[in-house]
Design a protein around this motif. Sequence first.
Motif, PDB file in Angstrom:
ATOM      1  N   ALA A 234       0.825  -1.202   0.000  1.00 55.49           N
ATOM      2  CA  ALA A 234       0.000   0.000   0.000  1.00 55.49           C
ATOM      3  C   ALA A 234       0.859   1.251   0.000  1.00 55.49           C
ATOM      4  O   ALA A 234       2.063   1.210   0.288  1.00 55.49           O
ATOM      5  N   ARG A 235       0.211   2.359  -0.323  1.00 53.50           N
ATOM      6  CA  ARG A 235       0.836   3.681  -0.214  1.00 53.50           C
ATOM      7  C   ARG A 235      -0.058   4.555   0.658  1.00 53.50           C
ATOM      8  O   ARG A 235      -1.290   4.465   0.583  1.00 53.50           O
ATOM      9  N   TYR A 236       0.579   5.408   1.460  1.00 54.81           N
ATOM     10  CA  TYR A 236      -0.164   6.275   2.363  1.00 54.81           C
ATOM     11  C   TYR A 236       0.076   7.738   1.994  1.00 54.81           C
ATOM     12  O   TYR A 236       1.202   8.226   2.072  1.00 54.81           O
ATOM     13  N   ASP A 237      -0.980   8.403   1.582  1.00 56.16           N
ATOM     14  CA  ASP A 237      -0.944   9.840   1.322  1.00 56.16           C
ATOM     15  C   ASP A 237      -1.326  10.531   2.623  1.00 56.16           C
ATOM     16  O   ASP A 237      -2.508  10.649   2.947  1.00 56.16           O
ATOM     17  N   ASP A 238      -0.321  10.965   3.397  1.00 59.97           N
ATOM     18  CA  ASP A 238      -0.620  11.505   4.719  1.00 59.97           C
ATOM     19  C   ASP A 238      -1.196  12.914   4.664  1.00 59.97           C
ATOM     20  O   ASP A 238      -1.735  13.399   5.660  1.00 59.97           O
ATOM     21  N   GLU A 239      -1.081  13.580   3.522  1.00 61.46           N
ATOM     22  CA  GLU A 239      -1.710  14.893   3.394  1.00 61.46           C
ATOM     23  C   GLU A 239      -3.206  14.754   3.120  1.00 61.46           C
ATOM     24  O   GLU A 239      -4.035  15.450   3.717  1.00 61.46           O
ATOM     25  N   ALA A 240      -3.559  13.829   2.232  1.00 63.72           N
ATOM     26  CA  ALA A 240      -4.972  13.598   1.924  1.00 63.72           C
ATOM     27  C   ALA A 240      -5.616  12.630   2.907  1.00 63.72           C
ATOM     28  O   ALA A 240      -6.838  12.463   2.901  1.00 63.72           O
ATOM     29  N   GLN A 241      -4.785  11.971   3.759  1.00 66.67           N
ATOM     30  CA  GLN A 241      -5.269  10.968   4.709  1.00 66.67           C
ATOM     31  C   GLN A 241      -6.005   9.838   3.978  1.00 66.67           C
ATOM     32  O   GLN A 241      -7.124   9.456   4.326  1.00 66.67           O
TER      33      GLN A 241
ATOM     34  N   ILE B  42      -5.257   5.861   2.309  1.00 61.17           N
ATOM     35  CA  ILE B  42      -4.427   4.677   2.091  1.00 61.17           C
ATOM     36  C   ILE B  42      -4.905   4.006   0.808  1.00 61.17           C
ATOM     37  O   ILE B  42      -6.092   3.728   0.650  1.00 61.17           O
ATOM     38  N   THR B  43      -3.971   3.760  -0.108  1.00 58.81           N
ATOM     39  CA  THR B  43      -4.306   3.076  -1.362  1.00 58.81           C
ATOM     40  C   THR B  43      -3.679   1.691  -1.354  1.00 58.81           C
ATOM     41  O   THR B  43      -2.451   1.562  -1.336  1.00 58.81           O
ATOM     42  N   ARG B  44      -4.520   0.666  -1.327  1.00 59.98           N
ATOM     43  CA  ARG B  44      -4.032  -0.707  -1.435  1.00 59.98           C
ATOM     44  C   ARG B  44      -3.994  -1.094  -2.909  1.00 59.98           C
ATOM     45  O   ARG B  44      -4.944  -0.833  -3.643  1.00 59.98           O
ATOM     46  N   LEU B  45      -2.894  -1.736  -3.304  1.00 63.23           N
ATOM     47  CA  LEU B  45      -2.693  -2.033  -4.729  1.00 63.23           C
ATOM     48  C   LEU B  45      -2.671  -3.529  -4.974  1.00 63.23           C
ATOM     49  O   LEU B  45      -2.071  -4.293  -4.200  1.00 63.23           O
ATOM     50  N   GLY B  46      -3.320  -3.946  -6.045  1.00 58.55           N
ATOM     51  CA  GLY B  46      -3.262  -5.343  -6.443  1.00 58.55           C
ATOM     52  C   GLY B  46      -1.926  -5.686  -7.080  1.00 58.55           C
ATOM     53  O   GLY B  46      -1.346  -6.744  -6.833  1.00 58.55           O
ATOM     54  N   ALA B  47      -1.421  -4.784  -7.901  1.00 59.56           N
ATOM     55  CA  ALA B  47      -0.119  -4.988  -8.539  1.00 59.56           C
ATOM     56  C   ALA B  47       0.989  -4.888  -7.497  1.00 59.56           C
ATOM     57  O   ALA B  47       0.954  -4.021  -6.623  1.00 59.56           O
ATOM     58  N   VAL B  48       1.958  -5.767  -7.595  1.00 64.99           N
ATOM     59  CA  VAL B  48       3.111  -5.730  -6.693  1.00 64.99           C
ATOM     60  C   VAL B  48       4.308  -5.224  -7.484  1.00 64.99           C
ATOM     61  O   VAL B  48       4.880  -5.948  -8.304  1.00 64.99           O
ATOM     62  N   HIS B  49       4.664  -3.968  -7.262  1.00 71.68           N
ATOM     63  CA  HIS B  49       5.833  -3.361  -7.904  1.00 71.68           C
ATOM     64  C   HIS B  49       6.936  -3.297  -6.852  1.00 71.68           C
ATOM     65  O   HIS B  49       6.884  -2.470  -5.936  1.00 71.68           O
ATOM     66  N   VAL B  50       7.922  -4.179  -6.970  1.00 68.51           N
ATOM     67  CA  VAL B  50       8.945  -4.329  -5.933  1.00 68.51           C
ATOM     68  C   VAL B  50      10.146  -3.434  -6.239  1.00 68.51           C
ATOM     69  O   VAL B  50      10.818  -3.611  -7.262  1.00 68.51           O
ATOM     70  N   GLY B  51      10.409  -2.490  -5.364  1.00 63.17           N
ATOM     71  CA  GLY B  51      11.621  -1.696  -5.468  1.00 63.17           C
ATOM     72  C   GLY B  51      12.793  -2.486  -4.910  1.00 63.17           C
ATOM     73  O   GLY B  51      12.689  -3.066  -3.832  1.00 63.17           O
ATOM     74  N   VAL B  52      13.884  -2.544  -5.645  1.00 61.48           N
ATOM     75  CA  VAL B  52      15.074  -3.290  -5.210  1.00 61.48           C
ATOM     76  C   VAL B  52      16.198  -2.275  -4.985  1.00 61.48           C
ATOM     77  O   VAL B  52      16.767  -1.746  -5.956  1.00 61.48           O
ATOM     78  N   ALA B  53      16.491  -1.986  -3.729  1.00 65.17           N
ATOM     79  CA  ALA B  53      17.515  -0.990  -3.403  1.00 65.17           C
ATOM     80  C   ALA B  53      18.854  -1.415  -3.994  1.00 65.17           C
ATOM     81  O   ALA B  53      19.311  -2.549  -3.789  1.00 65.17           O
ATOM     82  N   THR B  54      19.493  -0.499  -4.728  1.00 65.86           N
ATOM     83  CA  THR B  54      20.727  -0.803  -5.465  1.00 65.86           C
ATOM     84  C   THR B  54      21.745   0.315  -5.245  1.00 65.86           C
ATOM     85  O   THR B  54      21.435   1.488  -5.429  1.00 65.86           O
ATOM     86  N   GLN B  55      22.951  -0.059  -4.862  1.00 69.27           N
ATOM     87  CA  GLN B  55      24.001   0.933  -4.667  1.00 69.27           C
ATOM     88  C   GLN B  55      24.656   1.263  -6.003  1.00 69.27           C
ATOM     89  O   GLN B  55      24.991   0.371  -6.782  1.00 69.27           O
ATOM     90  N   SER B  56      24.832   2.554  -6.284  1.00 65.98           N
ATOM     91  CA  SER B  56      25.495   2.999  -7.503  1.00 65.98           C
ATOM     92  C   SER B  56      26.604   3.979  -7.143  1.00 65.98           C
ATOM     93  O   SER B  56      26.754   4.357  -5.975  1.00 65.98           O
ATOM     94  N   ASP B  57      27.363   4.406  -8.152  1.00 66.34           N
ATOM     95  CA  ASP B  57      28.448   5.353  -7.905  1.00 66.34           C
ATOM     96  C   ASP B  57      27.934   6.675  -7.342  1.00 66.34           C
ATOM     97  O   ASP B  57      28.649   7.372  -6.631  1.00 66.34           O
ATOM     98  N   ILE B  58      26.697   7.030  -7.665  1.00 71.15           N
ATOM     99  CA  ILE B  58      26.175   8.322  -7.232  1.00 71.15           C
ATOM    100  C   ILE B  58      25.254   8.201  -6.031  1.00 71.15           C
ATOM    101  O   ILE B  58      24.674   9.190  -5.589  1.00 71.15           O
TER     102      ILE B  58
END
Length: 425
Positions: free
Chosen positions: A273-280, A282-298
């Motif tokens: 889910a994502r939480y918009d704390d300004e609008a209060q 919560i959006t639950r999502l069916g799609a699973v978009h996985v962020g994979v933390a990756t170290q780069s030079d920058i």
Amino acid sequence: MGTHVIKMPDIGEGIAEVELSVWHVKVGDMVVEDQVLADVMTDKAMVDIPSPVHGKVISLGGEPGEVMAVGSILISIEVEGAGNVKESAQPAAVAAPAAPVAAPKVETVVASKPVAAPRPAAVCQGPMVAREADERPLASPAVRKHALDLGIQLRLVRGTGPAGRVLHEDLDAYLAEGQSNASAPVAAAYAQRTDEQQIPVIGMRRKIAQRMQDATQRAAHFSYVEEIDVTAVEELRAHLNEKHGATRGKLTLLPFLVRALVVALRDFPQINARYDDEAQVITRLGAVHVGVATQSDIGLMVPVVRHAEARSLWDSASEISRLATAARNGKASRDELSGSTITLTSLGALGGIVSTPVLNLPEVAIVGVNKIVERPMVVKGQIVIRKMMNLSSSFDHRVVDGMDAAQFIQAIRGLLEQPATLFVE
């Protein structure tokens, strides 16, 4: 001769301004078409600005760290022919380099003479080229990383690529043709140092700092750590690599973790889910978009494996590898670095025992992977050696209750300890 003015381009998606991160050229340099002139930073992605013309740099429109509006003058180049600026209408900024008072320099070094000479950065040096101490030679991020790993000062290496760009082969030649400095006095390693280095926080590092500070100030973080017996899933991984590795590619543990996330989230939609704390909201999502933390030079980047729920192990593995390579080379697009619903972060062999990862807002969960170690464990009354790994995960307590977080991680644990259940529908 004429003047060709290059303006800050419209990166898209309604972006009105970007940060100038680094210049790859200086006033007086000769440039060729497609040569990278500067890097600019959007909210997440680093973007190269190439030259559309051949010519000589006559002015720069900003300093690293300066936020510039889209459409403002970035650089002026003297070219053969008329150029794109009329003589009578030529802006004042084209005639002389801009020097905003408030803009920081890329790097400031305050140093005093050490007691003894420091050890040279590289163990050997070959054909050298003279550059100013602050001159940034042309090179790809991969070449810069390779030079750093080898302890080579890139400004000393002669580049044989287009416009003097330093290539991997140039690093090899620098080492192969040089002489060893092994005879340098051992005492140099113990020399007193009084130098200081001030590095302005700009570009990707500033974006990371802002996002991490924002996340810790806005979200109510709490962490949950559980150990997992990964002996069985590691045996399965080794078996699949032996059987299919040559044709389908090698599998790391990450695709199995992505699959475990996907399956576990079916029963815990409040965590994907994502939480918009300004609008209060919560959006639950069916799609699973996985962020994979990756170290780069920058700095740390989070490319996104989209629709992980629809991917096989090898499909996930291929996409993770592709995105990680793009991120490390600074080629990941804005779309590839945004839109995640949950993040997976791992330090691999450096994963330690426990970590407390920071949420990637507006997500409400991040799953941290620690290193795998062999430990004696009691199984059915017998002491046996098992491969154990901790999951150190953080959640936004404004959205996720502690019991839900614990049950979610326990579900992942059960799936990985009985890996056949990852594929039972």
